[in-house]
Structure formats: structure tokens, C-alpha cells
Design a protein around this motif. Structure first.
Motif, PDB file in Angstrom:
ATOM      1  N   TYR A 188      -6.535   6.749   1.794  1.00 28.49           N
ATOM      2  CA  TYR A 188      -5.098   6.978   1.619  1.00 28.49           C
ATOM      3  C   TYR A 188      -4.787   8.472   1.606  1.00 28.49           C
ATOM      4  O   TYR A 188      -3.776   8.914   2.156  1.00 28.49           O
ATOM      5  N   LYS A 246       0.419   4.559  -2.353  1.00 21.54           N
ATOM      6  CA  LYS A 246       0.377   5.923  -1.822  1.00 21.54           C
ATOM      7  C   LYS A 246       1.396   6.813  -2.509  1.00 21.54           C
ATOM      8  O   LYS A 246       1.122   7.993  -2.772  1.00 21.54           O
ATOM      9  N   THR A 284       0.840  -1.211   0.000  1.00 22.56           N
ATOM     10  CA  THR A 284       0.000   0.000   0.000  1.00 22.56           C
ATOM     11  C   THR A 284       0.866   1.248   0.000  1.00 22.56           C
ATOM     12  O   THR A 284       0.426   2.308  -0.459  1.00 22.56           O
TER      13      THR A 284
END
Length: 488
Positions: free
Chosen positions: A473, A433, A429
Motif C-alpha cells: 500500500y 490506505k 482497501t
């Protein structure tokens, strides 16, 4: 009536040594040093530095007194005053000072700096006003109610009540408000004493030289503050009948203001604790080298004097009650010193093993420095690899830093969840991002991309992510919504 029953119970408890180890593992380098220093001060049986040999070359050559005794000899306990070893008194100051100086020697006092605090600066400014005794006390009370950011968060009614109860000053709310506006608002930095952001910005604008842009800014903040904060620029143009260029100049005037006037004061700066890395990772001939900060490996040993005293007591045939109590104290301190030294060694081993596993898992990042190559990693992965509990790995990762060729990083940043891309591969992740942040940085600020368009762009790049995930996010990276990213 008495009854008997048999009950089996299985429980698991941590020993004091295990609890001590867990506490030491969690400490970063600076806090660990302070903990070692504290233990050295509290335990006289623990000493720092390398342990000296009992006999050196010169001792063997010139001192043969040790040969006079053998293991079977018994030393008389009366020759040893245990109380001297157990004294809590420090060495007298006069024994630590030299007197070989004259009256005409230079003064060796170490200079120090004395800063004026934020509130003291406001009080000093307050003394330049001509006020009655009561008005000065009210103004001084208002200054004391200003927080570190420069605001008075409490209502005038509460302040008036406190003046009556704590200062024995009975006055009207209108009078307190008058002193706030006429006296407190005149203090520097501009904006102190405001009740909210709107009032703080208006105070600063009104103290500037009035221009068309500043006058428009004051009008917008007074009449349409909510629309201004939400960046409804089109509505503001229509309401105040101004061009986009005029609106842009007014917005720029507001952006130059300080929303927290108190924090800008030099004497109000918060001292930030210096980050001391716990590990160092170097790349040598395309291979990774891990080392632990030497400050995490202090040289400690058990006091020989205390060990000798305990051995001497064991050989003694007659033991008084005072000697028994003294030796119990000695044994307690010796055991504590041994446990502490052992806990430090286990801490070093735990830190190195855990960090080595993290380094090997993120090997590509440490070799290249490319954050997009950080692999998905969770605490359980490392815990299973090193054979430790997840809580132990968490203690190592949460507060430790590592120096790399690409900067000092928090170890926790190397952990991230995984998501599958369009090819079914697990990606971090953190990688998503980074791509999201890169897209937002290159967007047209006059027409920023909403979350659904960002989701579509990421999908085209091979990352099928829902719009709500994009919003999550974005919030984690402190990136505002598209409307608030808009610029004129």
C-alpha cells in the motif's frame, strides 16, 4: 483422394456497429467531441444542430409550391444533378469573405505568442561564446543531445562516434568532454548537460557563493553520494566530523537544488490536457441528482437533402450506371449517419446507467464527501447490477470523470478491493490506505515508523494487516520507506 467431413463450430463476432459503440463508450468528453467533429467532416449525410421542420408558418403562407405535387407524381431525374451533392470541393474562399471594407480599416489579425524552446534557448546562449567552427559544431551537437530534463544520457564515446559519422568531425573523447565541462556546464539553467543526478547537483552547488554549508554539501555529494541518497545521516556525521546542525544546513542546501533543470524552463512546459467532467452529481434536499455533460449529447440528424435524393431515385424508372453509383454512395453515407447517431444514443444510455449504479453504491460518500465511507466495489458488482459486460463497465470507469460537491474525481477511484476487519466486516482497501497515510503524516519525522510498527498500529485500530501488505500500500501511494522519510 477426396474426403468429406462435417464440422460444427460455434463463434461469436461483433458487428461493426457494436465495435463502433465500444470505441465511443471508451472516449472521454474531449476526445468524443473530436470524434463527432471528424465524423461530421467525413460524412456529408450527417448534420449537426436541430432538424428544422420541412414547412414553417411563413413557408405555408407564402409558398404553395409543395401543393403542386402529390405522392404519385414522379420527378424527372434529369432535373436533379446528383454530382452537385457529391462534390468534395469546399466552398471557394472568395464566397466567404466580405469586401465592404476600406484600406484605412484597422488590421484585424489575431495576435499570437511565439515561445523560444528549451534547446533554442541553449543555442542562443551558445552564440555568446567565442569558439572555433569545429568547437561550435561540437557544442551544438552536445546541446542537441540534451533531453527535456536537462541531461546528456549518452556516453562520451557514443557522442564522439556520432560526431564522426553524422557531422564528419573527427576528434578525441577528451576534447568532447572538455567542451561539455567548459562550455555546456556554463549554460543556464544551471545543471544542464550533466550525465547523472550527482553531477547535476554538483554543477549547481559550484556555481553558488561558497559557504561552509555548501562546501560540506559538495564534499558529501563527491565522496559519499550513496550514503547521502540513503539518508545515512549518522554515518555522514561520523565521516565528516560535523554536528547535526551543520549537516542539516548542508542537506537543506541540496534540497533547494533542481534535480531536473530542463523541466524548469518556461518554454519547455508540457501542455496538460484539460479535464472535462463527463458527469455531474449534485446533492439537492439530501437526494442525489446525476446528469450527463451536455457535450456528450450532440444534436445530430440525417441530411434531408440526401434522404430526398434517395427517395427521388427510387421513384425514377430509368437509372443510368453513373446514377446507380451515385445513389449507392448516398445510401452508404445515410446508413453510416444513422448508425453513428444510434451509437451516440446508446453511448449516452450506457454512461448514465453505469454511473447511476456507481452513485447508488457509493451513496454515503456522495452525500458526505468522507472518503472513509467509500465501500468496496469491483467491476463485476456494477456489471451484474446493470446487466452489462465487465469490459463495458471498465471502459466507462477507466477514462471518465465526475464533478461532485467535493471536487472532480476519476470514476475508477470509486472501485477498490475489500478486506475484513477484526469484526469480520468488509472494508475498502481505500479506507485502509487513508488511515495509513494519516498515520504516516503524523509520525515523528526524526524517527519515522517502519512497516512492522505501522502494521501493529493498524491492528490496534481494528485492521489486521500483514507487514508486506503495508509495504504494498505504501508503494502504491508513493510513500518511501522509513529511512528515506527521516528528517534532521
Amino acid at each position: 483422394m477426396l474426403k468429406q467431413n462435417l464440422q460444427l463450430k460455434l463463434s461469436q463476432k461483433l458487428s461493426p456497429q457494436q465495435i463502433q459503440l465500444m470505441k465511443l463508450v471508451q472516449l472521454p468528453t474531449l476526445a468524443f467531441e473530436q470524434r463527432v467533429k471528424q465524423e461530421l467532416e467525413e460524412n456529408p449525410a450527417l448534420e449537426s444542430g436541430r432538424e428544422e421542420d420541412a414547412l414553417d408558418e411563413f413557408h405555408d403562407e407564402f409558398d404553395n409550391s409543395a401543393d403542386e405535387y402529390n405522392d404519385n407524381d414522379v420527378i424527372d431525374m434529369d432535373d436533379i444533378n446528383i454530382d452537385e451533392y457529391l462534390s468534395d470541393d469546399e466552398i471557394p474562399d472568395y464566397r466567404l469573405h466580405a469586401n465592404n471594407y476600406s484600406d484605412d480599416d484597422e488590421d484585424r489579425d489575431i495576435p499570437f505568442s511565439a515561445e523560444v524552446s528549451f534547446h533554442q534557448s541553449l543555442i542562443n546562449q551558445l552564440n555568446t561564446f567565442t569558439l572555433s567552427d569545429e568547437d561550435y559544431l561540437i557544442a551544438e551537437f552536445l546541446v542537441g543531445s540534451i533531453d527535456d530534463t536537462g541531461y546528456i544520457r549518452r556516453s562520451i564515446q557514443d557522442l564522439t562516434d556520432d560526431l564522426a559519422f553524422t557531422q564528419n568531425i573527427y576528434t578525441e573523447e577528451e576534447h568532447v568532454e572538455q567542451i561539455r565541462q567548459q562550455i555546456i556546464f556554463q549554460l543556464d539553467p544551471a545543471g544542464v548537460g550533466a550525465a547523472d543526478l550527482q553531477e547535476c547537483l554538483l554543477i549547481q552547488l559550484r556555481r553558488k557563493k561558497q559557504t561552509p554549508a555548501i562546501e560540506l554539501a559538495i564534499k558529501m555529494l563527491t565522496e559519499a553520494f550513496e550514503a547521502f541518497t540513503k539518508k545515512h545521516y549518522t554515518k555522514l556525521q561520523q565521516r565528516f566530523l560535523v554536528t547535526e546542525e551543520q549537516l542539516k544546513e548542508a542537506v537543506q542546501e541540496v534540497e533547494r537544488l533542481n534535480p531536473k533543470p530542463g523541466s524548469s524552463y518556461v518554454g519547455n512546459n508540457v501542455h496538460i490536457e484539460q479535464i472535462i467532467p463527463d458527469f455531474t452529481v449534485k446533492v439537492v434536499d439530501n437526494e442525489l441528482e446525476l446528469s450527463l455533460n451536455g457535450r456528450n449529447a450532440p444534436e445530430l440528424h440525417v441530411s434531408k437533402e440526401y434522404s430526398t435524393m434517395l427517395d427521388t431515385y427510387k421513384k425514377s424508372k430509368e437509372k443510368s450506371n453513373s446514377q446507380k453509383e451515385a445513389v449507392f454512395f448516398i445510401k452508404q453515407k445515410l446508413d453510416s449517419a444513422k448508425w453513428f447517431i444510434d451509437a451516440i444514443r446508446q453511448r449516452q444510455q450506457t454512461l448514465l446507467v453505469t454511473m447511476d449504479a456507481i452513485m447508488e453504491h457509493q451513496r454515503e460518500y456522495f452525500l458526505t464527501g468522507d472518503e472513509l465511507k467509500i465501500k468496496p466495489l469491483i467491476l463485476k458488482d456494477i456489471a451484474d447490477k446493470v446487466g452489462m459486460d465487465i469490459s463495458t463497465v471498465s471502459r466507462v470507469a477507466s477514462s471518465k470523470y465526475v464533478t461532485t460537491p467535493y471536487g472532480t474525481k476519476l470514476i475508477k477511484d470509486f472501485f477498490s478491493e475489500s478486506m475484513k476487519n477484526d469484526q469480520g466486516e468488509d472494508v475498502s482497501t481505500r479506507e485502509i490506505k487513508q488511515i495509513l497515510q494519516h498515520i504516516i503524516a503524523k509520525e515523528d519525522k526524526s524517527k519515522p515508523l517502519p512497516d512492522d510498527e505501522l502494521a501493529q498500529i493498524l491492528k490496534e485500530k481494528g485492521y489486521p494487516i500483514a507487514r508486506r501488505t503495508i509495504a504494498k500500500y505504501r508503494e502504491q501511494m508513493d510513500i518511501p520507506v522509513a529511512r528515506l522519510r527521516k528528517e534532521l
